[in-house]
Write a protein that holds these residues in place. Structure first.
Motif, mmCIF file in Angstrom:
data_model
loop_
_atom_site.group_PDB
_atom_site.id
_atom_site.type_symbol
_atom_site.label_atom_id
_atom_site.label_comp_id
_atom_site.label_asym_id
_atom_site.label_seq_id
_atom_site.Cartn_x
_atom_site.Cartn_y
_atom_site.Cartn_z
ATOM 1 N N VAL A 94 0.830 -1.217 0.000
ATOM 2 C CA VAL A 94 0.000 0.000 0.000
ATOM 3 C C VAL A 94 0.857 1.257 0.000
ATOM 4 N N GLN A 95 1.853 1.316 0.871
ATOM 5 C CA GLN A 95 2.644 2.541 1.034
ATOM 6 C C GLN A 95 3.541 2.841 -0.159
ATOM 7 N N PHE A 96 3.971 1.804 -0.864
ATOM 8 C CA PHE A 96 4.903 2.027 -1.962
ATOM 9 C C PHE A 96 4.308 1.648 -3.318
ATOM 10 N N GLY A 97 2.989 1.665 -3.397
ATOM 11 C CA GLY A 97 2.337 1.320 -4.648
ATOM 12 C C GLY A 97 1.215 2.267 -4.998
ATOM 13 N N GLU A 98 0.447 1.873 -5.988
ATOM 14 C CA GLU A 98 -0.612 2.733 -6.512
ATOM 15 C C GLU A 98 -1.818 2.823 -5.574
ATOM 16 N N LEU A 99 -1.854 1.999 -4.523
ATOM 17 C CA LEU A 99 -2.980 2.017 -3.590
ATOM 18 C C LEU A 99 -2.842 3.079 -2.498
ATOM 19 N N TYR A 100 -1.698 3.744 -2.451
ATOM 20 C CA TYR A 100 -1.448 4.673 -1.342
ATOM 21 C C TYR A 100 -2.459 5.819 -1.321
ATOM 22 N N GLU A 101 -2.739 6.411 -2.468
ATOM 23 C CA GLU A 101 -3.689 7.531 -2.526
ATOM 24 C C GLU A 101 -5.075 7.087 -2.062
ATOM 25 N N LYS A 102 -5.463 5.876 -2.427
ATOM 26 C CA LYS A 102 -6.760 5.349 -1.990
ATOM 27 C C LYS A 102 -6.787 5.168 -0.481
ATOM 28 N N TYR A 103 -5.695 4.688 0.081
ATOM 29 C CA TYR A 103 -5.601 4.509 1.534
ATOM 30 C C TYR A 103 -5.718 5.860 2.244
ATOM 31 N N VAL A 104 -5.027 6.887 1.746
ATOM 32 C CA VAL A 104 -5.090 8.226 2.345
ATOM 33 C C VAL A 104 -6.516 8.761 2.292
ATOM 34 N N SER A 105 -7.206 8.496 1.178
ATOM 35 C CA SER A 105 -8.582 8.959 1.025
ATOM 36 C C SER A 105 -9.509 8.269 2.029
ATOM 37 N N VAL A 106 -9.358 6.956 2.173
ATOM 38 C CA VAL A 106 -10.182 6.205 3.131
ATOM 39 C C VAL A 106 -9.903 6.679 4.548
ATOM 40 N N LYS A 107 -8.663 6.899 4.849
ATOM 41 C CA LYS A 107 -8.273 7.369 6.178
ATOM 42 C C LYS A 107 -8.915 8.727 6.473
ATOM 43 N N SER A 108 -8.899 9.619 5.480
ATOM 44 C CA SER A 108 -9.497 10.946 5.640
ATOM 45 C C SER A 108 -11.010 10.839 5.866
ATOM 46 N N GLU A 109 -11.657 9.938 5.149
ATOM 47 C CA GLU A 109 -13.099 9.752 5.298
ATOM 48 C C GLU A 109 -13.447 9.211 6.680
ATOM 49 N N LEU A 110 -12.618 8.339 7.215
ATOM 50 C CA LEU A 110 -12.858 7.807 8.556
ATOM 51 C C LEU A 110 -12.732 8.896 9.613
#
Length: 224
Positions: free
Chosen positions: A92-108
């Motif tokens: 997640v941290q070093f791939g294309e999923l990182y932006e999605k993770y940041v977005s989910v984290k912000s929504e939470l």
């Protein structure tokens, strides 16, 4: 790789084989050596078994796993899950999923802000949390419900090498529940994964294919 013991003349030497079978026909010796292996590998006690690789002594507790009951393998052991989470975190941290993770984290975090606003009591919560916390919340673990036992066994061997970096797996009476073709496949997988497998049996089983074997008969005599 070799596994030796001062009370045993033979050396359990894998040489060019990935799988070896050690038969201990004496019940008292079977219990004695398994108890000592359990103490060293599972409990971390000092003992007489010595594991070496290329004539260099390596930690038995760190490099080996002892599976006393092959039918009760825990594929979601804490050690496996911990290493799985580390692998997912890197993905997640070093791939294309990182932006999605940041977005989910912000929504939470925004959800918690709304919950706090709607609540009559003062609330405190953290806006910074690790991906591991989210994985635990989602109860992420391995799913082998739709696979048969042998497939799960092969996966367990792969996980032991890839996630835990184990060099030796010791199974008790595993060969008694596997067919000859499965044992041949086990040898192939172990070679591919660069891991050694020692199967400790309480009785001798004869197979038509060549395999590395050692025997201690009921009188304690060694055959190798």
């Amino acid at each position: 790789m070799k596994l030796v013991h001062p009370d045993i003349n033979m050396q359990l030497d894998f040489e060019d084989k990935a799988v070896c079978i050690w038969t201990i026909e004496s019940p008292s010796l079977f219990l004695y050596y398994l108890t000592e292996l359990q103490g060293q590998i599972i409990e971390g006690n000092d003992g007489n078994f010595v594991l070496s690789n290329d004539d260099k002594i390596i930690s038995l507790k760190k490099e080996a796993s002892l599976i006393l009951s092959p039918l009760e393998i825990d594929y979601n052991d804490k050690k496996f899950i911990s290493e799985l989470f580390k692998e997912i975190k890197d993905i997640v941290q070093f791939g294309e999923l990182y932006e999605k993770y940041v977005s989910v984290k912000s929504e939470l975090v925004q959800l918690m802000e709304r919950i706090s606003e709607c609540n009559d009591y003062p609330l405190q919560y953290s806006e910074e949390f690790e991906l591991t916390s989210l994985l635990k919340l989602m109860k992420v673990e391995f799913d082998f419900q739709d696979t048969d036992y042998f497939e799960r066994l092969l996966t367990f061997i792969q996980l032991s090498q890839r996630l835990l970096q184990k060099k030796l797996l010791i199974f008790v009476n595993l060969s008694s529940i596997l067919s000859e073709s499965q044992l041949v496949e086990l040898e192939k997988i172990a070679k591919y994964e660069e891991i050694k497998i020692l199967m400790v049996n309480s009785y001798q089983i004869n197979y038509s294919f060549p395999y590395k074997w050692y025997i201690m008969d009921v009188d304690g005599s060694e055959i190798f």
